[in-house]
Design a protein around this motif. Structure first.
Motif, PDB file in Angstrom:
ATOM      1  N   ASN A 156       1.144  -1.050   0.198  1.00  0.00           N
ATOM      2  CA  ASN A 156      -0.416  -0.216   0.382  1.00  0.00           C
ATOM      3  C   ASN A 156       1.058   1.820   0.204  1.00  0.00           C
ATOM      4  O   ASN A 156       1.850   1.556   0.836  1.00  0.00           O
ATOM      5  CB  ASN A 156      -0.451   0.732   1.943  1.00  0.00           C
ATOM      6  CG  ASN A 156      -1.662  -1.137   0.904  1.00  0.00           C
ATOM      7  OD1 ASN A 156      -2.548  -1.226  -0.525  1.00  0.00           O
ATOM      8  ND2 ASN A 156      -2.571  -1.151   2.514  1.00  0.00           N
ATOM      9  N   ARG A 158       1.542   5.826   0.700  1.00  0.00           N
ATOM     10  CA  ARG A 158       0.480   6.495   0.967  1.00  0.00           C
ATOM     11  C   ARG A 158       1.087   7.647   0.708  1.00  0.00           C
ATOM     12  O   ARG A 158       0.399   8.831   0.646  1.00  0.00           O
ATOM     13  CB  ARG A 158       0.101   5.978   2.554  1.00  0.00           C
ATOM     14  CG  ARG A 158      -0.561   4.893   2.514  1.00  0.00           C
ATOM     15  CD  ARG A 158      -2.207   5.353   2.606  1.00  0.00           C
ATOM     16  NE  ARG A 158      -2.633   4.168   3.356  1.00  0.00           N
ATOM     17  CZ  ARG A 158      -3.687   2.783   2.330  1.00  0.00           C
ATOM     18  NH1 ARG A 158      -4.631   3.225   1.418  1.00  0.00           N
ATOM     19  NH2 ARG A 158      -3.738   2.115   3.504  1.00  0.00           N
ATOM     20  N   GLN A 159       2.176   7.690  -0.135  1.00  0.00           N
ATOM     21  CA  GLN A 159       2.900   8.881  -0.799  1.00  0.00           C
ATOM     22  C   GLN A 159       3.827   9.107  -1.967  1.00  0.00           C
ATOM     23  O   GLN A 159       4.245   8.274  -1.929  1.00  0.00           O
ATOM     24  CB  GLN A 159       4.207   9.272   0.819  1.00  0.00           C
ATOM     25  CG  GLN A 159       3.445   9.032   2.113  1.00  0.00           C
ATOM     26  CD  GLN A 159       4.640   9.308   2.725  1.00  0.00           C
ATOM     27  OE1 GLN A 159       6.033   9.213   2.519  1.00  0.00           O
ATOM     28  NE2 GLN A 159       4.349  10.593   3.422  1.00  0.00           N
ATOM     29  N   SER A 186     -10.343  12.243  -0.566  1.00  0.00           N
ATOM     30  CA  SER A 186      -9.753  12.273   0.220  1.00  0.00           C
ATOM     31  C   SER A 186     -10.084  12.684   1.711  1.00  0.00           C
ATOM     32  O   SER A 186     -10.162  11.856   2.543  1.00  0.00           O
ATOM     33  CB  SER A 186      -8.267  13.431   0.178  1.00  0.00           C
ATOM     34  OG  SER A 186      -8.463  14.475   0.228  1.00  0.00           O
ATOM     35  N   HIS A 216      -4.701   9.859   1.733  1.00  0.00           N
ATOM     36  CA  HIS A 216      -3.456   9.604   0.865  1.00  0.00           C
ATOM     37  C   HIS A 216      -4.327  10.082  -0.505  1.00  0.00           C
ATOM     38  O   HIS A 216      -3.706  10.551  -1.920  1.00  0.00           O
ATOM     39  CB  HIS A 216      -2.725   7.722   0.755  1.00  0.00           C
ATOM     40  CG  HIS A 216      -4.322   7.678   0.522  1.00  0.00           C
ATOM     41  ND1 HIS A 216      -5.268   6.988   0.939  1.00  0.00           N
ATOM     42  CD2 HIS A 216      -4.229   6.544  -0.587  1.00  0.00           C
ATOM     43  CE1 HIS A 216      -5.291   5.933   0.780  1.00  0.00           C
ATOM     44  NE2 HIS A 216      -5.131   5.797  -0.280  1.00  0.00           N
ATOM     45  N   GLY A 247      -2.751   2.650  -3.276  1.00  0.00           N
ATOM     46  CA  GLY A 247      -2.867   2.644  -1.642  1.00  0.00           C
ATOM     47  C   GLY A 247      -4.924   2.895  -2.254  1.00  0.00           C
ATOM     48  O   GLY A 247      -5.697   3.361  -2.426  1.00  0.00           O
ATOM     49  N   SER A 286      -8.619   2.275  -0.501  1.00  0.00           N
ATOM     50  CA  SER A 286      -9.472   3.062   1.040  1.00  0.00           C
ATOM     51  C   SER A 286     -10.903   2.546   0.716  1.00  0.00           C
ATOM     52  O   SER A 286     -11.358   2.739  -0.742  1.00  0.00           O
ATOM     53  CB  SER A 286      -9.593   4.625   1.059  1.00  0.00           C
ATOM     54  OG  SER A 286     -10.208   4.941   1.800  1.00  0.00           O
TER      55      SER A 286
END
Length: 171
Positions: A12, A14-15, A60, A68, A115, A117
């Protein structure tokens, strides 16, 4: 990258770097979802590809774990109809899981991080994406090049030991 290497390298992300993901790569990633197995071949899914920065920032905010998405160059929303039948809802969510995994592996193969969600605020997500009220935005998948390190097979993953999770014949 071989399939096994993509499975071992997938993580995953996230950045993300700010580099855009090409339309060709986004199409390949979504095609993997389109080709994923679907119970009775129902294919109840729809996928919304988002690359607009303002829209990504709004998305987001639909779940605490979606922050992210604001910094990803792209996101893919996984959408299914609200059918009401509990069995069909479970089947559709399972199908979306298979579609999600197919996308993450193809993205990894391309050197692109993802990533995932959940989505908590349905009305808000539907409004941002223009999704009809009789559909559910089930998941979001951030898509972009990892900012911290390239994707490569992870030698020692942060997982429960394999010998603790595999049971042969009985628990």
């Amino acid at each position: 990258m071989q399939t096994w290497d993509a499975i071992r390298a997938r993580r995953n992300v996230r950045q993300y770097r700010s580099d855009p993901v090409s339309d060709e790569d986004l199409t390949r990633i979504v095609e993997a979802a389109w080709r994923a197995p679907s119970a009775r071949n129902n294919q109840h899914w729809d996928f919304v590809v988002v690359t607009d920065h303002a829209q990504l920032e709004q998305l987001s905010t639909v779940w605490i774990g979606a922050k992210h998405i604001a910094h990803a160059p792209a996101a893919i929303a996984l959408v299914v109809p609200e059918l009401g039948d509990e069995q069909q809802i479970l089947i559709d969510q399972f199908d979306l899981g298979q579609a999600m995994m197919a996308m993450t592996l193809v993205a990894t193969d391309l050197g692109i991080g993802t990533g995932h969600s959940a989505v908590g605020e349905q009305d808000k997500a539907r409004n941002i994406l223009g999704v009809p009220n009789d559909h559910r935005v089930s998941y979001l998948l951030g898509v972009g090049y990892p900012a911290d390190r390239e994707l490569a097979p992870i030698r020692k993953p942060d997982r429960r030991p394999f010998t603790e999770v595999i049971h042969r014949g009985h628990w």
